[in-house]
Design a protein around this motif. Structure first.
Motif, PDB file in Angstrom:
ATOM      1  N   VAL A   1       0.857  -1.185   0.000  1.00  0.00           N
ATOM      2  CA  VAL A   1       0.000   0.000   0.000  1.00  0.00           C
ATOM      3  C   VAL A   1       0.895   1.236   0.000  1.00  0.00           C
ATOM      4  CG1 VAL A   1      -1.916  -1.147   1.174  1.00  0.00           C
ATOM      5  CG2 VAL A   1      -0.150   0.000   2.532  1.00  0.00           C
ATOM      6  N   LYS A   2       0.320   2.417  -0.257  1.00  0.00           N
ATOM      7  CA  LYS A   2       1.090   3.645  -0.289  1.00  0.00           C
ATOM      8  C   LYS A   2       1.646   3.982   1.094  1.00  0.00           C
ATOM      9  CE  LYS A   2      -1.309   5.757  -4.226  1.00  0.00           C
ATOM     10  NZ  LYS A   2      -2.098   6.926  -4.699  1.00  0.00           N
ATOM     11  N   GLY A   3       2.687   4.830   1.111  1.00  0.00           N
ATOM     12  CA  GLY A   3       3.365   5.169   2.349  1.00  0.00           C
ATOM     13  C   GLY A   3       2.456   5.766   3.406  1.00  0.00           C
ATOM     14  N   ASP A   4       1.556   6.684   3.008  1.00  0.00           N
ATOM     15  CA  ASP A   4       0.644   7.299   3.970  1.00  0.00           C
ATOM     16  C   ASP A   4      -0.274   6.259   4.600  1.00  0.00           C
ATOM     17  OD1 ASP A   4       1.699   9.786   3.589  1.00  0.00           O
ATOM     18  OD2 ASP A   4       0.072  10.551   2.333  1.00  0.00           O
ATOM     19  N   GLU A   5      -0.737   5.314   3.796  1.00  0.00           N
ATOM     20  CA  GLU A   5      -1.616   4.263   4.309  1.00  0.00           C
ATOM     21  C   GLU A   5      -0.854   3.331   5.242  1.00  0.00           C
ATOM     22  OE1 GLU A   5      -5.241   2.091   4.748  1.00  0.00           O
ATOM     23  OE2 GLU A   5      -4.767   4.112   4.051  1.00  0.00           O
ATOM     24  N   THR A   6       0.398   3.050   4.908  1.00  0.00           N
ATOM     25  CA  THR A   6       1.247   2.227   5.772  1.00  0.00           C
ATOM     26  C   THR A   6       1.376   2.865   7.148  1.00  0.00           C
ATOM     27  OG1 THR A   6       2.523   1.323   3.928  1.00  0.00           O
ATOM     28  CG2 THR A   6       3.577   1.312   6.090  1.00  0.00           C
ATOM     29  N   GLU A   7       1.683   4.173   7.144  1.00  0.00           N
ATOM     30  CA  GLU A   7       1.856   4.889   8.408  1.00  0.00           C
ATOM     31  C   GLU A   7       0.545   4.923   9.195  1.00  0.00           C
ATOM     32  OE1 GLU A   7       3.689   9.128  10.048  1.00  0.00           O
ATOM     33  OE2 GLU A   7       3.072   8.959   7.947  1.00  0.00           O
ATOM     34  N   TYR A   8      -0.568   5.175   8.498  1.00  0.00           N
ATOM     35  CA  TYR A   8      -1.861   5.259   9.173  1.00  0.00           C
ATOM     36  C   TYR A   8      -2.243   3.934   9.827  1.00  0.00           C
ATOM     37  CZ  TYR A   8      -6.893   5.131   9.759  1.00  0.00           C
ATOM     38  OH  TYR A   8      -8.146   4.939  10.280  1.00  0.00           O
ATOM     39  N   ARG A   9      -2.076   2.840   9.098  1.00  0.00           N
ATOM     40  CA  ARG A   9      -2.462   1.542   9.652  1.00  0.00           C
ATOM     41  C   ARG A   9      -1.614   1.175  10.865  1.00  0.00           C
ATOM     42  NH1 ARG A   9      -3.719  -2.561   4.575  1.00  0.00           N
ATOM     43  NH2 ARG A   9      -4.962  -1.111   3.325  1.00  0.00           N
ATOM     44  N   MET A  10      -0.323   1.539  10.834  1.00  0.00           N
ATOM     45  CA  MET A  10       0.507   1.285  12.010  1.00  0.00           C
ATOM     46  C   MET A  10       0.064   2.161  13.167  1.00  0.00           C
ATOM     47  SD  MET A  10       2.736  -0.277  13.717  1.00  0.00           S
ATOM     48  CE  MET A  10       3.522  -1.370  12.531  1.00  0.00           C
ATOM     49  N   ALA A  11      -0.353   3.394  12.874  1.00  0.00           N
ATOM     50  CA  ALA A  11      -0.846   4.270  13.933  1.00  0.00           C
ATOM     51  C   ALA A  11      -2.087   3.676  14.602  1.00  0.00           C
ATOM     52  CB  ALA A  11      -1.162   5.655  13.369  1.00  0.00           C
ATOM     53  N   VAL A  12      -2.984   3.111  13.799  1.00  0.00           N
ATOM     54  CA  VAL A  12      -4.186   2.478  14.349  1.00  0.00           C
ATOM     55  C   VAL A  12      -3.801   1.280  15.207  1.00  0.00           C
ATOM     56  CG1 VAL A  12      -6.283   1.192  13.778  1.00  0.00           C
ATOM     57  CG2 VAL A  12      -5.733   3.290  12.528  1.00  0.00           C
ATOM     58  N   SER A  13      -2.881   0.448  14.712  1.00  0.00           N
ATOM     59  CA  SER A  13      -2.431  -0.714  15.473  1.00  0.00           C
ATOM     60  C   SER A  13      -1.782  -0.286  16.788  1.00  0.00           C
ATOM     61  CB  SER A  13      -1.436  -1.533  14.649  1.00  0.00           C
ATOM     62  OG  SER A  13      -0.949  -2.634  15.388  1.00  0.00           O
ATOM     63  N   PHE A  14      -0.999   0.785  16.727  1.00  0.00           N
ATOM     64  CA  PHE A  14      -0.327   1.290  17.917  1.00  0.00           C
ATOM     65  C   PHE A  14      -1.345   1.693  18.990  1.00  0.00           C
ATOM     66  CE2 PHE A  14       1.898   4.506  20.431  1.00  0.00           C
ATOM     67  CZ  PHE A  14       3.157   3.936  20.613  1.00  0.00           C
ATOM     68  N   ILE A  15      -2.416   2.357  18.565  1.00  0.00           N
ATOM     69  CA  ILE A  15      -3.442   2.794  19.512  1.00  0.00           C
ATOM     70  C   ILE A  15      -4.238   1.601  20.032  1.00  0.00           C
ATOM     71  CG2 ILE A  15      -5.562   4.132  19.759  1.00  0.00           C
ATOM     72  CD1 ILE A  15      -4.343   6.078  17.634  1.00  0.00           C
ATOM     73  N   LYS A  16      -4.640   0.704  19.140  1.00  0.00           N
ATOM     74  CA  LYS A  16      -5.450  -0.458  19.529  1.00  0.00           C
ATOM     75  C   LYS A  16      -4.714  -1.323  20.549  1.00  0.00           C
ATOM     76  CE  LYS A  16      -7.863  -2.792  16.469  1.00  0.00           C
ATOM     77  NZ  LYS A  16      -9.286  -2.576  16.769  1.00  0.00           N
ATOM     78  N   LYS A  17      -3.406  -1.412  20.427  1.00  0.00           N
ATOM     79  CA  LYS A  17      -2.617  -2.269  21.313  1.00  0.00           C
ATOM     80  C   LYS A  17      -1.998  -1.484  22.470  1.00  0.00           C
ATOM     81  CE  LYS A  17      -2.026  -5.623  17.671  1.00  0.00           C
ATOM     82  NZ  LYS A  17      -1.136  -6.401  16.788  1.00  0.00           N
ATOM     83  N   LYS A  18      -2.611  -0.337  22.756  1.00  0.00           N
ATOM     84  CA  LYS A  18      -2.293   0.459  23.946  1.00  0.00           C
ATOM     85  C   LYS A  18      -0.853   0.972  23.958  1.00  0.00           C
ATOM     86  CE  LYS A  18      -6.425  -0.656  25.372  1.00  0.00           C
ATOM     87  NZ  LYS A  18      -7.549   0.294  25.230  1.00  0.00           N
ATOM     88  N   GLY A  19      -0.353   1.358  22.791  1.00  0.00           N
ATOM     89  CA  GLY A  19       0.983   1.930  22.735  1.00  0.00           C
ATOM     90  C   GLY A  19       1.040   3.267  23.461  1.00  0.00           C
ATOM     91  N   ARG A  20       2.190   3.527  24.055  1.00  0.00           N
ATOM     92  CA  ARG A  20       2.379   4.772  24.787  1.00  0.00           C
ATOM     93  C   ARG A  20       3.670   5.431  24.325  1.00  0.00           C
ATOM     94  NH1 ARG A  20       1.104   4.170  31.120  1.00  0.00           N
ATOM     95  NH2 ARG A  20       1.058   6.441  30.857  1.00  0.00           N
ATOM     96  N   GLY A  21       3.653   6.770  24.255  1.00  0.00           N
ATOM     97  CA  GLY A  21       4.835   7.439  23.755  1.00  0.00           C
ATOM     98  C   GLY A  21       4.996   8.862  24.225  1.00  0.00           C
ATOM     99  N   LEU A  22       6.212   9.371  24.038  1.00  0.00           N
ATOM    100  CA  LEU A  22       6.558  10.755  24.333  1.00  0.00           C
ATOM    101  C   LEU A  22       6.895  11.468  23.033  1.00  0.00           C
ATOM    102  CD1 LEU A  22       9.008  10.342  27.383  1.00  0.00           C
ATOM    103  CD2 LEU A  22       6.505  10.505  27.431  1.00  0.00           C
ATOM    104  N   LEU A  23       6.743  12.786  23.053  1.00  0.00           N
ATOM    105  CA  LEU A  23       7.144  13.639  21.934  1.00  0.00           C
ATOM    106  C   LEU A  23       7.968  14.777  22.501  1.00  0.00           C
ATOM    107  CD1 LEU A  23       6.923  14.694  18.966  1.00  0.00           C
ATOM    108  CD2 LEU A  23       4.805  15.840  19.661  1.00  0.00           C
ATOM    109  N   TYR A  24       9.122  15.057  21.856  1.00  0.00           N
ATOM    110  CA  TYR A  24       9.937  16.182  22.309  1.00  0.00           C
ATOM    111  C   TYR A  24       9.209  17.482  21.981  1.00  0.00           C
ATOM    112  CZ  TYR A  24      14.115  18.813  23.523  1.00  0.00           C
ATOM    113  OH  TYR A  24      14.999  19.668  24.123  1.00  0.00           O
ATOM    114  N   LYS A  25       9.093  18.348  22.988  1.00  0.00           N
ATOM    115  CA  LYS A  25       8.279  19.561  22.831  1.00  0.00           C
ATOM    116  C   LYS A  25       8.805  20.465  21.717  1.00  0.00           C
ATOM    117  CE  LYS A  25       6.180  23.282  25.520  1.00  0.00           C
ATOM    118  NZ  LYS A  25       6.054  23.913  26.871  1.00  0.00           N
ATOM    119  N   ASP A  26      10.117  20.664  21.650  1.00  0.00           N
ATOM    120  CA  ASP A  26      10.710  21.476  20.587  1.00  0.00           C
ATOM    121  C   ASP A  26      11.102  20.554  19.429  1.00  0.00           C
ATOM    122  OD1 ASP A  26      10.438  23.873  22.003  1.00  0.00           O
ATOM    123  OD2 ASP A  26      12.329  23.562  23.058  1.00  0.00           O
TER     124      ASP A  26
END
Length: 263
Positions: free
Chosen positions: A185-210
């Motif tokens: 599938v296209k790159g955007d769809e690849t990223e989106y589906r992994m994002a959904v999987s990450f949320i469904k499986k209770k993934g947790r993360g940090l983001l650097y503010k700057d």
């Protein structure tokens, strides 16, 4: 002023590459310039042209990395999957070849490595983004913790971007926990589906503010981005803005539906 040497022995640097060998060289050289080294470097190539592969093979002698190739282009999902399969160390720093670390990277990365080793509940620490994560709380060392809310009352569609393909640190068992990246599938769809999987499986993360200060995205005219996005996303035309607002509400509902029912 000379920068201190930073050696990250438990971390694999995973770089995905496609037809941008000079960009790859710049990225590898920039890590050397700020005196950062890793336990291993994996370059996963997605079927680049022969001239780029030939140049990459020359770079191997200088930067001592493992090259993982494929005879034909198979897309972003396959490229990340086979690259991650080659990783042998407990942590992975994932970077696409068109990025370059800043001089602030070493200390920021050291802090992130300390945090992820202290907190077994964390799966990912992100260093770059195009926008703020809408629902986040301050953590420490300049990081914020992203908090996903499934309720449609939290109506900002950007809440689905807990995961991103932009530069990030993650545990090397990432594929075992969240599944392999979708292929074909296209790159955007690849990223989106992994994002959904990450949320469904209770993934947790940090983001650097700057998040624009640790990595810079560099797209030269000689080696432009290989990802093409629609111009209407950035248009300021009043009608386009109205249509886009409606579209984003539809997207929020669709993504909420996907989260509930996508396998």
């Amino acid at each position: 002023m000379e920068l201190p040497v930073c050696e990250f022995h438990k971390v694999s640097l995973l770089i995905t590459h496609y037809n941008r060998s000079r960009s790859l060289e710049r990225l590898l050289q920039s890590f050397e310039n700020i005196q950062c080294s890793f336990g291993e470097i994996i370059v996963s190539d997605d079927g680049s042209k022969p001239e780029h592969l030939a140049y990459i093979e020359k770079l191997q002698n200088q930067f001592n990395f493992t090259l993982v190739t494929t005879p034909v282009n198979k897309g972003l999902g396959n490229n990340i999957n086979k690259g991650q399969d080659a990783v042998t160390l407990p942590y992975t720093l994932y970077v696409q070849e068109d990025f370059e670390p800043s001089t602030e990277f070493p200390q920021c990365f050291k802090n992130s490595l300390d945090i992820i080793q202290e907190r077994p509940d964390l799966d990912i620490i992100r260093f770059y983004a195009y926008f703020d994560y809408p629902y986040a709380r301050s953590y420490r060392n300049g990081f914020t913790e992203m908090v996903f809310h499934s309720s449609p009352l939290y109506f900002n569609h950007l809440k689905f971007y807990v995961y991103s393909d932009h530069p990030h640190l993650r545990r090397s068992n990432f594929l075992q926990k969240f599944g392999r990246y979708p292929e074909g599938v296209k790159g955007d769809e690849t990223e989106y589906r992994m994002a959904v999987s990450f949320i469904k499986k209770k993934g947790r993360g940090l983001l650097y503010k700057d998040y624009t200060q640790i990595f810079y995205q560099k797209n030269s005219s000689a080696e432009p981005s290989t990802m093409n996005r629609s111009e209407w996303r950035s248009s300021n035309n009043a009608f386009i803005l109205f249509v886009r607002a409606i579209y984003l509400k539809f997207k929020l509902l669709k993504w909420t539906f996907d989260l509930a029912f996508m396998k």
